[in-house]
Design a protein around this motif. Sequence first.
Motif, PDB file in Angstrom:
ATOM      1  N   LYS A 330      22.693  -6.826 101.526  1.00 29.14           N
ATOM      2  CA  LYS A 330      21.328  -7.035 102.000  1.00 29.14           C
ATOM      3  C   LYS A 330      21.039  -6.169 103.219  1.00 29.14           C
ATOM      4  CE  LYS A 330      21.098 -11.780 100.280  1.00 29.14           C
ATOM      5  NZ  LYS A 330      20.869 -13.212 100.612  1.00 29.14           N
ATOM      6  N   PRO A 331      21.044  -4.853 103.045  1.00 30.85           N
ATOM      7  CA  PRO A 331      20.701  -3.986 104.181  1.00 30.85           C
ATOM      8  C   PRO A 331      19.256  -4.177 104.604  1.00 30.85           C
ATOM      9  CG  PRO A 331      20.822  -2.710 102.149  1.00 30.85           C
ATOM     10  CD  PRO A 331      21.307  -4.085 101.819  1.00 30.85           C
ATOM     11  N   LEU A 332      18.990  -3.995 105.883  1.00 28.60           N
ATOM     12  CA  LEU A 332      17.639  -4.112 106.391  1.00 28.60           C
ATOM     13  C   LEU A 332      16.763  -3.044 105.746  1.00 28.60           C
ATOM     14  CD1 LEU A 332      15.987  -5.707 108.535  1.00 28.60           C
ATOM     15  CD2 LEU A 332      16.495  -3.848 110.122  1.00 28.60           C
ATOM     16  N   SER A 333      15.573  -3.429 105.289  1.00 22.92           N
ATOM     17  CA  SER A 333      14.661  -2.470 104.668  1.00 22.92           C
ATOM     18  C   SER A 333      13.234  -2.960 104.863  1.00 22.92           C
ATOM     19  CB  SER A 333      14.954  -2.298 103.174  1.00 22.92           C
ATOM     20  OG  SER A 333      14.693  -3.492 102.457  1.00 22.92           O
ATOM     21  N   GLY A 334      12.291  -2.057 104.580  1.00 22.30           N
ATOM     22  CA  GLY A 334      10.887  -2.412 104.732  1.00 22.30           C
ATOM     23  C   GLY A 334      10.044  -1.834 103.630  1.00 22.30           C
ATOM     24  N   CYS A 335       9.506  -0.622 103.864  1.00 19.67           N
ATOM     25  CA  CYS A 335       8.511  -0.060 102.943  1.00 19.67           C
ATOM     26  C   CYS A 335       9.092   0.405 101.619  1.00 19.67           C
ATOM     27  CB  CYS A 335       7.818   1.119 103.620  1.00 19.67           C
ATOM     28  SG  CYS A 335       8.900   2.552 103.857  1.00 19.67           S
ATOM     29  N   ARG A 336      10.358   0.835 101.617  1.00 20.35           N
ATOM     30  CA  ARG A 336      11.068   1.319 100.434  1.00 20.35           C
ATOM     31  C   ARG A 336      10.544   2.666  99.942  1.00 20.35           C
ATOM     32  NH1 ARG A 336      14.091  -3.141  98.700  1.00 20.35           N
ATOM     33  NH2 ARG A 336      14.817  -1.931  96.918  1.00 20.35           N
ATOM     34  N   ILE A 337       9.761   3.365 100.721  1.00 19.88           N
ATOM     35  CA  ILE A 337       9.266   4.680 100.320  1.00 19.88           C
ATOM     36  C   ILE A 337       9.507   5.728 101.402  1.00 19.88           C
ATOM     37  CG2 ILE A 337       7.547   3.823  98.696  1.00 19.88           C
ATOM     38  CD1 ILE A 337       5.426   4.198 100.849  1.00 19.88           C
ATOM     39  N   GLY A 338      10.350   5.423 102.370  1.00 14.36           N
ATOM     40  CA  GLY A 338      10.768   6.432 103.318  1.00 14.36           C
ATOM     41  C   GLY A 338       9.874   6.642 104.510  1.00 14.36           C
ATOM     42  N   CYS A 340       8.993   3.784 106.941  1.00 18.85           N
ATOM     43  CA  CYS A 340       9.144   2.848 108.061  1.00 18.85           C
ATOM     44  C   CYS A 340      10.477   2.999 108.792  1.00 18.85           C
ATOM     45  CB  CYS A 340       8.978   1.404 107.583  1.00 18.85           C
ATOM     46  SG  CYS A 340      10.388   0.729 106.672  1.00 18.85           S
ATOM     47  N   HIS A 341      11.472   3.647 108.177  1.00 17.78           N
ATOM     48  CA  HIS A 341      12.765   3.943 108.803  1.00 17.78           C
ATOM     49  C   HIS A 341      13.581   2.696 109.142  1.00 17.78           C
ATOM     50  CE1 HIS A 341      12.002   8.307 109.317  1.00 17.78           C
ATOM     51  NE2 HIS A 341      10.749   7.915 109.393  1.00 17.78           N
ATOM     52  N   GLN A 342      13.246   1.544 108.573  1.00 19.40           N
ATOM     53  CA  GLN A 342      14.030   0.349 108.859  1.00 19.40           C
ATOM     54  C   GLN A 342      15.399   0.378 108.190  1.00 19.40           C
ATOM     55  OE1 GLN A 342      12.366  -3.600 109.050  1.00 19.40           O
ATOM     56  NE2 GLN A 342      10.308  -2.807 108.833  1.00 19.40           N
ATOM     57  N   CYS A 343      15.529   1.138 107.104  1.00 21.78           N
ATOM     58  CA  CYS A 343      16.780   1.122 106.339  1.00 21.78           C
ATOM     59  C   CYS A 343      17.738   2.226 106.771  1.00 21.78           C
ATOM     60  CB  CYS A 343      16.489   1.230 104.844  1.00 21.78           C
ATOM     61  SG  CYS A 343      15.730   2.796 104.348  1.00 21.78           S
ATOM     62  N   ILE A 344      17.540   2.806 107.957  1.00 23.86           N
ATOM     63  CA  ILE A 344      18.447   3.859 108.420  1.00 23.86           C
ATOM     64  C   ILE A 344      19.873   3.330 108.512  1.00 23.86           C
ATOM     65  CG2 ILE A 344      19.090   5.185 110.473  1.00 23.86           C
ATOM     66  CD1 ILE A 344      16.205   5.896 110.856  1.00 23.86           C
ATOM     67  N   CYS A 345      20.802   4.127 108.013  1.00 22.50           N
ATOM     68  CA  CYS A 345      22.214   3.742 107.967  1.00 22.50           C
ATOM     69  C   CYS A 345      23.055   4.973 108.282  1.00 22.50           C
ATOM     70  CB  CYS A 345      22.549   3.196 106.575  1.00 22.50           C
ATOM     71  SG  CYS A 345      24.302   2.792 106.318  1.00 22.50           S
ATOM     72  N   LYS A 346      24.204   4.768 108.877  1.00 18.95           N
ATOM     73  CA  LYS A 346      25.104   5.878 109.195  1.00 18.95           C
ATOM     74  C   LYS A 346      25.883   6.281 107.941  1.00 18.95           C
ATOM     75  CE  LYS A 346      27.864   8.521 111.788  1.00 18.95           C
ATOM     76  NZ  LYS A 346      28.746   7.821 112.756  1.00 18.95           N
ATOM     77  N   LYS A 347      25.720   7.526 107.530  1.00 23.27           N
ATOM     78  CA  LYS A 347      26.556   8.112 106.469  1.00 23.27           C
ATOM     79  C   LYS A 347      27.771   8.731 107.144  1.00 23.27           C
ATOM     80  CE  LYS A 347      25.339  12.093 104.760  1.00 23.27           C
ATOM     81  NZ  LYS A 347      26.450  12.994 105.206  1.00 23.27           N
ATOM     82  N   GLN A 348      28.958   8.259 106.801  1.00 26.68           N
ATOM     83  CA  GLN A 348      30.167   8.777 107.434  1.00 26.68           C
ATOM     84  C   GLN A 348      30.638  10.082 106.797  1.00 26.68           C
ATOM     85  OE1 GLN A 348      32.979   5.531 107.321  1.00 26.68           O
ATOM     86  NE2 GLN A 348      31.947   4.432 108.981  1.00 26.68           N
ATOM     87  N   SER A 349      30.419  10.200 105.474  1.00 29.96           N
ATOM     88  CA  SER A 349      30.807  11.423 104.777  1.00 29.96           C
ATOM     89  C   SER A 349      30.071  11.477 103.446  1.00 29.96           C
ATOM     90  CB  SER A 349      32.324  11.472 104.546  1.00 29.96           C
ATOM     91  OG  SER A 349      32.730  10.410 103.681  1.00 29.96           O
ATOM     92  N   GLY A 350      30.069  12.658 102.835  1.00 34.05           N
ATOM     93  CA  GLY A 350      29.433  12.830 101.541  1.00 34.05           C
ATOM     94  C   GLY A 350      28.067  13.473 101.650  1.00 34.05           C
ATOM     95  N   VAL A 351      27.520  13.861 100.500  1.00 32.38           N
ATOM     96  CA  VAL A 351      26.241  14.565 100.421  1.00 32.38           C
ATOM     97  C   VAL A 351      25.223  13.684  99.715  1.00 32.38           C
ATOM     98  CG1 VAL A 351      25.047  16.603  99.506  1.00 32.38           C
ATOM     99  CG2 VAL A 351      27.375  16.815 100.404  1.00 32.38           C
ATOM    100  N   VAL A 352      24.020  13.587 100.278  1.00 32.89           N
ATOM    101  CA  VAL A 352      22.933  12.828  99.654  1.00 32.89           C
ATOM    102  C   VAL A 352      21.695  13.715  99.550  1.00 32.89           C
ATOM    103  CG1 VAL A 352      23.796  10.610 100.490  1.00 32.89           C
ATOM    104  CG2 VAL A 352      22.075  11.854 101.818  1.00 32.89           C
ATOM    105  N   TYR A 353      20.826  13.367  98.619  1.00 32.13           N
ATOM    106  CA  TYR A 353      19.559  14.067  98.412  1.00 32.13           C
ATOM    107  C   TYR A 353      18.429  13.155  98.864  1.00 32.13           C
ATOM    108  CZ  TYR A 353      15.620  16.247  95.915  1.00 32.13           C
ATOM    109  OH  TYR A 353      14.420  16.826  95.589  1.00 32.13           O
TER     110      TYR A 353
END
Length: 383
Positions: A330-338, A340-353
């Motif tokens: 249950k990560p914190l989230s809000g608008c779900r369309i990028g 509101c920035h509520q769902c910001i999370c630290k990526k430790q490694s790997g590539v995302v699009y």
Amino acid sequence: MSSPLSSAAPSQPGRWQQAWRWFAESLTQQPRFSDYLEPLVQLLTPNWSSVYSRADVLTLRHETDDVFTLVLRPDKSWAARGFRAGQHVELICEKDGVRAHRTFSISSSPYYLRQTGLFELTIRVQQQGAITPWLRQQFSQGGLVNISAPFGDFVLSPADNGRPLLMIAGGSGITPFRSMLAEMQALAGQRQVHLLYYARDAQQWLFRQEFERLTQQLPQFSLTLMNDAEHGLLQAGHLQQLPLDLNEPQWQLMICGPTPMIQLARQLLRDAGVDDARVDYEYFGAAPIDQVAGLEGQQHISCVRSDTQLTSNAEQPQSLLDLAEQAGLKPLSGCRIGVCHQCICKKQSGVVYNTKTGQTSDSGPQEIQLCVSVPVTDVALDL
């Protein structure tokens, strides 16, 4: 939006925020101490929130059969901070004992807020939706809601004030443009603006009379109304008939509306030789994730703090937020369309699009938005 996510390492305040969140979760099973205390306070003061501001819904105005406008009076601290034309606000209300979050563009201007203390949200009813039909019924006689601080980058830049501007809107994607145009009028702006506005049929143009009056009040403003029933969807011929030359590099372009319309408009503009750097856009709805460059096979996602493993399939790509929720997280989230920035999370490694910016990250640590990030390689998250 067109600005890429930063690939820089998180700042020191970001590390403190992560540590404080971990401490709160260790003691209360909530990401913030205020989330733990809030239900107790609400026993005495319903709808109180430690995070959000409060607003009175004064009236509900019907625009069309499936679009309505809420007129709200926010609390004094929210009104004093104000907002920028084109920004969003998150509306939070309780339905059947469950708190619902929805993000809407502010359709009125900052000048209107400064003069009256009010602002407006114009909302299209999603007939199969769980919230928008209920909002129209619930607040038909007014009520009380919580609202977030304004946010969003789809705004006019003071640096571009002298450049002519083409606005391309589809359906309820007109709402941020209404806010911008009303602010230009209030400030007696001299910027040349043309609005190209698409709707399903001639009855679906929102604020048509306002825009037609604006053509009389602002000589530098012009308007083209197109409806799908008569003119069809956006096409190259429509752009060629506009009273402007898109190949003139000083023209700036802004697009807002449904995802298919934005994809089509961007491609038509590229075909016409318009540089992507001159185009700003905002999706009304989730950005497409069906075409992710370099995505093959399966991607394995390690959620380090929760000791949970997720799997993504290239044939049916999903956002990291969707994958996490499907696994019971249950990560914190809000608008779900990028936005509101509520769902910001630290990526430790790997590539995302990033489906909103169209950018691919590097492989090192960085903060990402879960709701618009699709794993391209195996990923480790601080989640």
